[in-house]
Scaffold this motif. Structure first.
Motif, PDB file in Angstrom:
ATOM      1  N   CYS B  46     -26.491  50.015 -73.815  1.00  0.00           N
ATOM      2  CA  CYS B  46     -27.626  50.027 -73.932  1.00  0.00           C
ATOM      3  C   CYS B  46     -28.296  50.467 -72.947  1.00  0.00           C
ATOM      4  O   CYS B  46     -29.495  50.690 -72.045  1.00  0.00           O
ATOM      5  CB  CYS B  46     -28.297  50.121 -74.921  1.00  0.00           C
ATOM      6  SG  CYS B  46     -28.294  50.380 -76.648  1.00  0.00           S
ATOM      7  N   LEU B  47     -28.675  48.903 -72.191  1.00  0.00           N
ATOM      8  CA  LEU B  47     -28.848  48.653 -70.520  1.00  0.00           C
ATOM      9  C   LEU B  47     -29.064  49.441 -69.320  1.00  0.00           C
ATOM     10  O   LEU B  47     -28.965  49.393 -68.353  1.00  0.00           O
ATOM     11  CB  LEU B  47     -28.535  47.063 -70.036  1.00  0.00           C
ATOM     12  CG  LEU B  47     -29.532  45.523 -70.915  1.00  0.00           C
ATOM     13  CD1 LEU B  47     -28.622  44.421 -70.055  1.00  0.00           C
ATOM     14  CD2 LEU B  47     -31.000  45.776 -70.415  1.00  0.00           C
ATOM     15  N   LEU B 136     -28.547  57.611 -80.314  1.00  0.00           N
ATOM     16  CA  LEU B 136     -28.783  55.797 -80.433  1.00  0.00           C
ATOM     17  C   LEU B 136     -29.199  55.403 -81.637  1.00  0.00           C
ATOM     18  O   LEU B 136     -28.042  55.346 -82.288  1.00  0.00           O
ATOM     19  CB  LEU B 136     -30.072  54.935 -79.691  1.00  0.00           C
ATOM     20  CG  LEU B 136     -30.322  54.320 -80.144  1.00  0.00           C
ATOM     21  CD1 LEU B 136     -29.576  52.961 -79.600  1.00  0.00           C
ATOM     22  CD2 LEU B 136     -31.956  53.787 -79.307  1.00  0.00           C
ATOM     23  N   THR B 137     -30.100  56.552 -82.262  1.00  0.00           N
ATOM     24  CA  THR B 137     -30.436  56.028 -83.304  1.00  0.00           C
ATOM     25  C   THR B 137     -29.208  56.663 -84.996  1.00  0.00           C
ATOM     26  O   THR B 137     -29.501  55.828 -85.752  1.00  0.00           O
ATOM     27  CB  THR B 137     -32.092  57.750 -84.082  1.00  0.00           C
ATOM     28  OG1 THR B 137     -32.368  57.046 -82.706  1.00  0.00           O
ATOM     29  CG2 THR B 137     -32.439  57.057 -85.124  1.00  0.00           C
ATOM     30  N   LEU B 168     -32.973  48.331 -89.250  1.00  0.00           N
ATOM     31  CA  LEU B 168     -33.747  48.640 -88.273  1.00  0.00           C
ATOM     32  C   LEU B 168     -33.954  48.837 -86.940  1.00  0.00           C
ATOM     33  O   LEU B 168     -35.335  49.298 -86.467  1.00  0.00           O
ATOM     34  CB  LEU B 168     -34.071  46.489 -88.147  1.00  0.00           C
ATOM     35  CG  LEU B 168     -35.154  46.044 -87.586  1.00  0.00           C
ATOM     36  CD1 LEU B 168     -36.914  46.420 -88.392  1.00  0.00           C
ATOM     37  CD2 LEU B 168     -35.620  44.637 -87.828  1.00  0.00           C
ATOM     38  N   ALA B 169     -33.138  48.584 -86.169  1.00  0.00           N
ATOM     39  CA  ALA B 169     -32.675  49.115 -84.793  1.00  0.00           C
ATOM     40  C   ALA B 169     -33.391  49.945 -84.662  1.00  0.00           C
ATOM     41  O   ALA B 169     -34.191  50.681 -83.863  1.00  0.00           O
ATOM     42  CB  ALA B 169     -31.340  48.703 -84.045  1.00  0.00           C
ATOM     43  N   GLY B 170     -32.535  50.973 -85.704  1.00  0.00           N
ATOM     44  CA  GLY B 170     -32.533  52.812 -85.303  1.00  0.00           C
ATOM     45  C   GLY B 170     -33.669  52.869 -86.167  1.00  0.00           C
ATOM     46  O   GLY B 170     -34.253  53.854 -85.208  1.00  0.00           O
ATOM     47  N   LEU B 171     -34.917  52.355 -87.166  1.00  0.00           N
ATOM     48  CA  LEU B 171     -36.212  52.709 -87.125  1.00  0.00           C
ATOM     49  C   LEU B 171     -36.342  52.165 -86.170  1.00  0.00           C
ATOM     50  O   LEU B 171     -37.362  53.815 -85.249  1.00  0.00           O
ATOM     51  CB  LEU B 171     -36.513  51.715 -88.415  1.00  0.00           C
ATOM     52  CG  LEU B 171     -37.417  52.107 -88.959  1.00  0.00           C
ATOM     53  CD1 LEU B 171     -37.980  52.814 -89.657  1.00  0.00           C
ATOM     54  CD2 LEU B 171     -37.936  51.020 -90.218  1.00  0.00           C
ATOM     55  N   LEU B 182     -34.078  52.347 -75.892  1.00  0.00           N
ATOM     56  CA  LEU B 182     -32.941  52.052 -75.775  1.00  0.00           C
ATOM     57  C   LEU B 182     -32.485  50.122 -75.962  1.00  0.00           C
ATOM     58  O   LEU B 182     -31.806  49.906 -76.130  1.00  0.00           O
ATOM     59  CB  LEU B 182     -32.171  51.454 -73.909  1.00  0.00           C
ATOM     60  CG  LEU B 182     -31.116  53.954 -74.399  1.00  0.00           C
ATOM     61  CD1 LEU B 182     -31.668  53.895 -72.921  1.00  0.00           C
ATOM     62  CD2 LEU B 182     -29.927  53.818 -75.021  1.00  0.00           C
ATOM     63  N   PHE B 183     -33.833  49.716 -75.163  1.00  0.00           N
ATOM     64  CA  PHE B 183     -34.210  47.837 -76.176  1.00  0.00           C
ATOM     65  C   PHE B 183     -34.072  47.998 -77.496  1.00  0.00           C
ATOM     66  O   PHE B 183     -33.830  46.837 -77.932  1.00  0.00           O
ATOM     67  CB  PHE B 183     -35.346  47.678 -75.731  1.00  0.00           C
ATOM     68  CG  PHE B 183     -35.505  47.722 -73.538  1.00  0.00           C
ATOM     69  CD1 PHE B 183     -35.388  46.341 -73.579  1.00  0.00           C
ATOM     70  CD2 PHE B 183     -35.827  49.016 -72.639  1.00  0.00           C
ATOM     71  CE1 PHE B 183     -34.702  46.297 -72.194  1.00  0.00           C
ATOM     72  CE2 PHE B 183     -35.980  48.534 -71.689  1.00  0.00           C
ATOM     73  CZ  PHE B 183     -34.848  47.337 -70.969  1.00  0.00           C
TER      74      PHE B 183
END
Lengths: 108, 213
Positions: B46-47, B136-137, B168-171, B182-183
């Motif tokens: 992601c970075l 990502l999502t 949660l990251a997807g949300l 991307l963070f």
């Protein structure tokens, strides 16, 4: 002559032997129905093959484990799994130990 | 576990517990290894992609380079976890391995669909930034759902936590603009590293505790 303390009645004498308790405890970690190969079990428990085979026979006689021999390629492989009876006996043994700690609780 | 000595039930229960933890550690895939491997892959991937977009005026890397770095991180994590799982499974067989194989098969199947849908979106004119957001999502959703599902199958607490972190990251990723979203993926990677640390305490923790153990 050694005076061994009497075994509390609720403790299964087959499982109570340290070497066999270690075998059953290790097998109980596997998900139900899964089998482990003899050399892997021997490595996990760090015992000699003769010692392991002796105790496995006792557990098999008590129907606590099932031993299956197969051939993989040209190599014979021995698979061991805990039976339902073995799993129940192991749980009962742990419950009995807990009951000894708290005698007021029913030990089943 | 000694014979011939007065029985100490507490010591014996502790010995059983210690032995079972040791067997679990040596015979089953080590969750902490998998969490660290995949956590690092998510953070690096992601970075790298973020730096392929930012700063906007002059990105740190060309985007193709960033995508190659992310791809390499993914492949390295897949190879490391695949090898680790295969080594752990050697010498055991049974129903859990068949279930594991089915769960393992669901990952490439799901990502094939994610990839094909991405190609369809690109053909329809979606921008690179939009495709990154989608990728990502969708990844968070697929991995999060499959982790949660395998937690239910194997009755494991850590996998349901992993699923929660990823969902949660997807949300969160849907609430942030690209490439900042991307963070959320970096956060998921950090969450996996935190789970690796927590794993020592959570080893053996069941999602639904059984009263008969």
């Amino acid at each position: 002559m050694t005076d061994r303390p009497p075994l509390p009645e609720a403790l299964d004498p087959i499982i109570h032997v340290a070497a066999r308790l270690r075998i059953v405890a290790a097998l109980a970690v596997l998900p139900e129905g899964d089998e482990i190969a003899f050399p892997k079990l021997q490595k996990l428990l760090e015992v000699t093959s003769g010692n392991l085979a002796t105790h496995l026979r006792k557990l098999e006689d008590a129907a606590y484990i099932r031993v299956t021999k197969t051939i993989q390629g040209r190599t014979p492989v021995t698979w061991i799994r805990l039976t339902d009876e073995g799993r129940t006996a192991f749980r009962g043994y742990k419950r009995a130990l807990r009951a000894l700690l708290e005698p007021s609780l029913p030990s089943e | 576990m000694s014979d011939g000595t007065p029985l100490d039930p507490a010591a014996r229960l502790r010995e059983i517990d210690d032995l079972q933890h040791e067997v679990q550690r040596r015979a089953a895939p080590r969750s902490e290894f998998l969490f660290v491997t995949w956590g690092l892959a998510w953070i690096v991937g992601c970075l790298a992609i973020y730096l392929g977009f930012a700063p906007e005026s002059r990105p740190t890397f060309p985007l193709p380079t960033a995508l190659i770095v992310a791809g390499l991180a993914l492949v390295a994590a897949m190879a490391a976890s695949g090898l680790h799982a295969a080594r752990s499974a050697a010498g055991t067989r049974g129903p859990s391995q068949r279930v594991g194989a089915i769960v393992g098969f669901l990952y490439p199947t799901s990502f094939l669909t994610v990839g094909f849908l991405g190609a369809r979106l690109q053909a329809a004119g979606a921008s690179t930034a939009a495709l990154v957001s989608y990728g990502l999502t969708a990844t968070c959703l697929v991995v999060g759902m499959l982790s949660a599902a395998s937690a239910l199958v194997f009755n494991e607490l850590t996998n349901v936590l992993l699923g929660g972190v990823l969902l949660l990251a997807g949300l969160v990723s849907t609430l942030l603009p690209a490439p900042l979203n991307l963070f959320a993926g970096v956060g998921a990677g950090l969450g996996m590293l935190a789970l690796a640390i927590a794993q020592r305490r959570l080893a053996f923790a069941q999602l639904i505790p059984r009263n008969d153990d």
